[in-house]
Design an enzyme around this catalytic site. Structure first.
Site, short mmCIF file in Angstrom:
data_model
loop_
_atom_site.label_atom_id
_atom_site.label_comp_id
_atom_site.label_asym_id
_atom_site.label_seq_id
_atom_site.Cartn_x
_atom_site.Cartn_y
_atom_site.Cartn_z
N ASP A 82 0.83 -1.21 0.00
CA ASP A 82 0.00 0.00 0.00
C ASP A 82 0.87 1.27 0.00
OD1 ASP A 82 -2.68 0.70 -0.03
OD2 ASP A 82 -2.74 1.08 2.12
N HIS A 83 0.38 2.29 -0.69
CA HIS A 83 1.02 3.63 -0.68
C HIS A 83 2.50 3.59 -1.05
CE1 HIS A 83 -2.48 5.67 1.01
NE2 HIS A 83 -2.59 4.70 1.91
N ASP A 104 1.14 5.42 -4.77
CA ASP A 104 0.38 6.58 -4.33
C ASP A 104 0.97 7.87 -4.90
OD1 ASP A 104 -1.12 8.49 -3.19
OD2 ASP A 104 -0.77 7.88 -1.11
N HIS A 181 -7.06 9.33 6.61
CA HIS A 181 -6.24 8.35 7.33
C HIS A 181 -6.04 8.85 8.76
CE1 HIS A 181 -4.76 7.75 3.10
NE2 HIS A 181 -4.93 6.50 3.44
N GLY A 182 -6.04 7.93 9.71
CA GLY A 182 -5.68 8.30 11.08
C GLY A 182 -6.87 8.50 12.00
N GLY A 210 -8.80 5.06 4.92
CA GLY A 210 -9.29 5.75 6.11
C GLY A 210 -10.54 5.06 6.63
N GLY A 211 -10.50 3.71 6.64
CA GLY A 211 -11.69 2.93 6.98
C GLY A 211 -11.91 2.71 8.47
N ASN A 231 -9.70 -0.28 3.87
CA ASN A 231 -8.39 -0.28 4.53
C ASN A 231 -8.52 0.16 5.98
OD1 ASN A 231 -7.24 -0.99 2.15
ND2 ASN A 231 -5.95 0.82 1.95
N THR A 234 -5.48 2.25 11.79
CA THR A 234 -5.45 3.10 12.99
C THR A 234 -6.19 2.47 14.17
OG1 THR A 234 -5.26 5.06 11.61
CG2 THR A 234 -5.99 5.42 13.88
P1 13P Z 1 -7.10 4.19 8.86
O1 13P Z 1 -6.04 5.18 9.21
O2 13P Z 1 -8.48 4.82 8.95
O3 13P Z 1 -7.03 2.95 9.61
O4 13P Z 1 -6.91 3.84 7.31
C1 13P Z 1 -5.78 3.12 6.90
C2 13P Z 1 -5.61 3.21 5.42
O5 13P Z 1 -6.45 3.70 4.72
C3 13P Z 1 -4.36 2.68 4.85
O6 13P Z 1 -4.28 2.88 3.48
#
Ligand code: 13P
Length: 411
Positions: A82-83, A104, A181-182, A210-211, A231, A234
């Site tokens: 990822d990223h 990304d 995210h976060g 940012g799930g 995803n 956090t």
């Molecule tokens: P969270 O920071 O909401 O857990 O999202 C993680 C993410 O999207 C990683 O790509």
């Protein structure tokens, strides 16, 4: 068994209105918790390795463990990088065992994003790997307070997304519809209308970054509107940290093992909850039937060369090993002498590829062609060349299926 093609996995989720968790992992505790939760829930799962978190761990060390865990799992698994910050990272990720990648470049201009993602998609597809694109900008940093790293959130436009998909040929698209995210202090507002328009326009699996920490109704609505992968890191990181803090305060013994007590179980509980909430629980068997297995391939070449050429050829192979190892989709290159001088075939060369596609890509790669020309200039040796599907990594799960013959049949 179940390291599977990510495209097939996401396709199934997309067609059947559920989402598969792409769970971020930074240690073996996370890995074990994610796999155990997936097996417990009979859920397909995606193991996310995120380049921005590589300050916490050496991904080259943890990847062999991830790959082993995926092969041993009783549920379908994909390994996603990822990223990635640059093209070289995705090549390394595929060569080390990831079967899905994401470059990304979402903070770059639209045309730059298209150009760099197209290049990444060509590379990934040549190796048989899946690729996720990202359009629009999802702010924040996973594992941290979102507000500290917000940047300007740019929502994904459905019209631009159509052009982006047509030009880049990515297999899935991460969209920006209001998540970050976060860690967040207030409730996230999501633009469902925008998501619906994007889904109607594209008709491919969509990904939510940012799930962590949305409410049940929000998960439900995003999934109904095309989100097939969510995803999450956090929330898991916070659960692990809270468990450690509580252990340090409450336990009389203050060692590492006591501090880590229950971390795995608490992660497992939260991941299982998500698998039920997102609808992936109970889907493993049907997903497995529909997914192509991720099948590594090996090529072995043994040479019968005249003794006077042996040193020269071996030196050339040694020299070519590094260049050939960096070709996308090449997992490893080995070369060696026969241990017995009386063997007819004295020189052996073995190459592991990520997939059959990667092996075909290798044969037509400029570096390989140049190498073969050099080799044939020295001599045209008698050789045996076999390319075969490699199964060694799956031995544990395969063994369960192999019936060992009774002793009397062997006599
Ligand atoms: P969270 O920071 O909401 O857990 O999202 C993680 C993410 O999207 C990683 O790509």
């Amino acid at each position: 068994m179940p390291l599977v093609d990510m495209r097939d996995m996401l396709h199934h989720a997309y067609q059947n209105n559920y989402a598969i968790g792409g769970f971020g992992l930074v240690s073996l505790d996370f890995l074990e918790a994610i796999i155990t939760a997936a097996e417990f829930c009979r859920s397909p799962v995606i193991l996310n390795l995120s380049e921005p978190l590589f300050g916490q761990h050496d991904f080259r060390l943890i990847l062999p463990a991830i790959e082993r865990a995926a092969h041993q799992a009783k549920v379908p698994v994909a390994i996603h990088f990822d990223h990635a910050k640059q093209h070289e990272s995705i090549v390394e990720a595929i060569n080390l065992g990831c079967n899905s990648v994401m470059l990304d470049v979402s903070s770059q201009a639209f045309t730059v994003n298209i150009a760099q993602t197209s290049h990444a998609a060509e590379t990934a597809h040549a190796c048989g790997a899946a690729i996720e694109g990202m359009l629009g900008f999802v702010g924040g940093t996973e594992g941290e307070n979102a507000i500290n790293h917000l940047g300007e959130v740019i929502y994904t436009s459905a019209e631009e997304a159509k052009v982006y998909i047509d030009r880049t040929h990515v297999d899935s698209l991460a969209v920006s519809i209001g998540t970050v995210h976060g860690r967040q202090n207030s409730r996230t507002k999501l633009d469902f209308k925008r998501l619906k328009r994007i889904n109607d326009e594209l008709g491919i699996p969509l990904v939510l970054h940012g799930g962590s920490g949305l409410i049940e109704d929000q998960y439900h609505k995003v999934i109904l509107n095309g989100i097939a992968k969510i995803n999450c890191y956090t929330e898991l990181s916070d659960i692990a940290a809270a468990t450690i803090r509580s252990n340090v305060q409450s336990r009389t013994k203050k060692g590492y093992i006591e501090a880590m007590q229950d971390v795995k179980n608490n992660l497992l509980e939260q991941i299982s909850l998500y698998m039920h909430r997102w609808g992936s629980a109970g889907r493993a068997a049907e997903v497995l039937i529909q997914c192509r297995a991720w099948q590594p391939v090996e090529q072995t070449i043994v040479y019968n060369v005249q003794k006077r050429y042996l040193q020269q050829i071996y030196a050339l192979i040694e020299q070519g090993r590094e260049t050939l190892s960096s070709i996308p989709g090449v997992r490893q290159v080995f070369a060696g002498w026969a241990l017995s001088v009386s063997d007819q075939y004295q020189l052996c060369w073995r190459i592991q590829f990520a997939t059959t596609d990667a092996s075909k890509n290798f044969q037509s790669h400029a570096e390989y062609i140049a190498f073969i020309h050099q080799l044939s200039r020295i001599s045209e040796p008698d050789k045996i060349n076999i390319t075969f599907a490699a199964t060694s990594l799956g031995t544990n799960s395969c063994l369960e299926e192999i019936k060992i013959p009774q002793a009397q049949h062997l006599a």
